[in-house]
Every structure is written in C-alpha cells, then in structure tokens.
Design a protein around this motif. Sequence first.
Motif, PDB file in Angstrom:
ATOM      1  N   PRO A  47       0.797  -1.236   0.000  1.00 12.62           N
ATOM      2  CA  PRO A  47       0.000   0.000   0.000  1.00 12.62           C
ATOM      3  C   PRO A  47       0.824   1.278   0.000  1.00 12.62           C
ATOM      4  O   PRO A  47       0.282   2.347  -0.287  1.00 12.62           O
TER       5      PRO A  47
ATOM      6  N   GLU B 223      -5.231   5.079  -6.082  1.00 16.75           N
ATOM      7  CA  GLU B 223      -6.643   4.946  -5.701  1.00 16.75           C
ATOM      8  C   GLU B 223      -7.378   4.047  -6.694  1.00 16.75           C
ATOM      9  O   GLU B 223      -8.270   3.285  -6.322  1.00 16.75           O
TER      10      GLU B 223
ATOM     11  N   PHE C 281      -6.614   0.485  -5.802  1.00 20.37           N
ATOM     12  CA  PHE C 281      -7.353   0.164  -4.585  1.00 20.37           C
ATOM     13  C   PHE C 281      -8.833  -0.069  -4.890  1.00 20.37           C
ATOM     14  O   PHE C 281      -9.450  -1.014  -4.377  1.00 20.37           O
TER      15      PHE C 281
ATOM     16  N   ILE D 157      -3.804  -7.058  -0.258  1.00 19.18           N
ATOM     17  CA  ILE D 157      -2.976  -5.901   0.106  1.00 19.18           C
ATOM     18  C   ILE D 157      -1.947  -6.383   1.117  1.00 19.18           C
ATOM     19  O   ILE D 157      -2.296  -7.007   2.119  1.00 19.18           O
TER      20      ILE D 157
ATOM     21  N   TYR E 231      -9.219   5.045   0.925  1.00 18.34           N
ATOM     22  CA  TYR E 231      -7.853   5.103   0.379  1.00 18.34           C
ATOM     23  C   TYR E 231      -7.017   6.128   1.148  1.00 18.34           C
ATOM     24  O   TYR E 231      -5.862   5.855   1.518  1.00 18.34           O
TER      25      TYR E 231
END
Length: 288
Positions: free
Chosen positions: A142, A149, A152, A174, A208
């Motif tokens: 991450p 974004e 994600f 993740i 996010y």
Amino acid sequence: MPELPEVDALVAELRPRLIGRVLDRVAVVSFAALKTVDPPVSALSGEIVHAVDRHGKFLDVTVGELHLVTHLARAGWLRWRDGPPPPPSGRPGSGPLAARLVLAGDGSGFDLTEAGTKKSLALWVVRDPAEVPGIARLGPDPLDPGFTEEVFAGILAAAGRAQVKGVLRDQSRIAGIGNAYSDEILHVARMSPFKPAAMSPAETAALYEAVQGTLRTAVERARGVAASSLKKEKKAGMRVHGRTGEPCPVCGDTVRQVTYADSSLQYCPTCQTGGKPLADRVLSRLLK
C-alpha cells in the motif's frame, strides 16, 4: 503482531547495523521455525550481508547470494545484541529463543524470540524471496507509488460483498496490513468493519486516504525507534485498537469490541456504525 510500519522500522534499524558485515552463523534453536532445508542454514556462514528489505510483513536479509527471510507471526520479535550472545540455557526450543544471528568480529547480531506456547514464527533460507509461499501470494504494497486509488478501487470491487475489515487484512489482496492497523484505518475512514468492500467512489476515496494517512503516520512514528521500544510505540499510537472500554479520541463514545475465536476487533459506534453497537457473538453466548 508486527505489521508493515513495525517491520519497516526494523528494516531501517538493521540496514546500517548489518549491511557490509560478514555473517558468522545463524543458529536455529527452535527447529520447527525453519521451513527450508536446501540451501542449508550453514550456507550463510562467511558471507557478506548485502541488503535488508521488507515484503509485506516479511523481513528479508540478503546474505551473499541467498536470502534469510523471517515472518515474526503473532508473538515473535527481533532483539538486537551489541555483543556476543550468552551461552544457551535449558532444553533447545523450550524457551522463547527461536534463532540467533551472529556477526563475525564482535559477535553482535540479533535474536528472534517468540512468546507463548503456540509457535508460529518462521524462517526460510532461499535463493529468491518468491520461493517463500507467503511472499509469492502477496498483493501490492500500500505504500508503493504504484498503489493508486484506482488500483485500490479495483481490489475493493473484486472483493464484492466481503467485509472490508477482512479485505484490508487479506495479504493476497494488500500486503502488510493486519488486525491493528485495519481497525485504525476504518476508524479514520468512519466505516464499519462489516461494511461490504464494494462501495461508492466517494467512500473508496475516503478509505484510500485513511489507508495512506494511517500507515504513513505510523511509519514516521516508528522510524528511529529502537526495536525494543517498537511494541510500546505502536500501542501508544492506537486510537481504537486495543482500547476497549476507553473513550474514543474523536467523539468520546466508548470503544467497543467484537471477539472471535482467535482475535478481536475494536471500533467506535458513534464514528463508525451510526451509534449502533455491533453484535459480539462471544458476549451473546455469555448472556444466554
């Protein structure tokens, strides 16, 4: 359990201590911790440490052309020694010591220890970190610049109706976020841990930002903190995780808990669930 910020701090501490040094030996005390046999641990002796890296929650020390990879699991820890290790005591594997790295010259290095009776700390000696199954399955980091974004949002959409707490903790989706920081991220984002992962663009953007802000703040707090103090530093920085019964630092409501068979989560009803406490199955059984 050490998560991304703590392992990142260990990497930062170990790099200047290890890189360029010759490794004298790695002594494995808890043989159940060693998950590989080829190459042997003895192949590390006499080689130079070239790098120290992190893959999610995995610590990777490059020694010669090999990699000594460690996962500290739930109760494992790394303790640095400035001098030679003390003589072993007791029956091998009966105490907290799992493995010991000793550098040539002054005998300094680190000990890997694990508290409790359930032993999950793991060690691998491999030619490529990808040979470690847990690393091979890791999702994106991450804090990597490529973790945008948009990336994600794709992860959340693919998870569909799965609970967002579990998606954040899923290392194959993740890398590096565990139970503690998923609680913190969801509190910052003001989201229920049971909320479905597929969510609106506005909610995705808020989550996010919470991921990025929470992890980067934790990394900055942990940087420069000695390994012996990292656990205390992590606990001090928590807003809701591990703070059941205490007031929420944002709204003052009481932090609540949901308990599972082998873990628990903490949250604030006012900030995250519209003021409604979540059902705690363990508490419900006790009340019957």
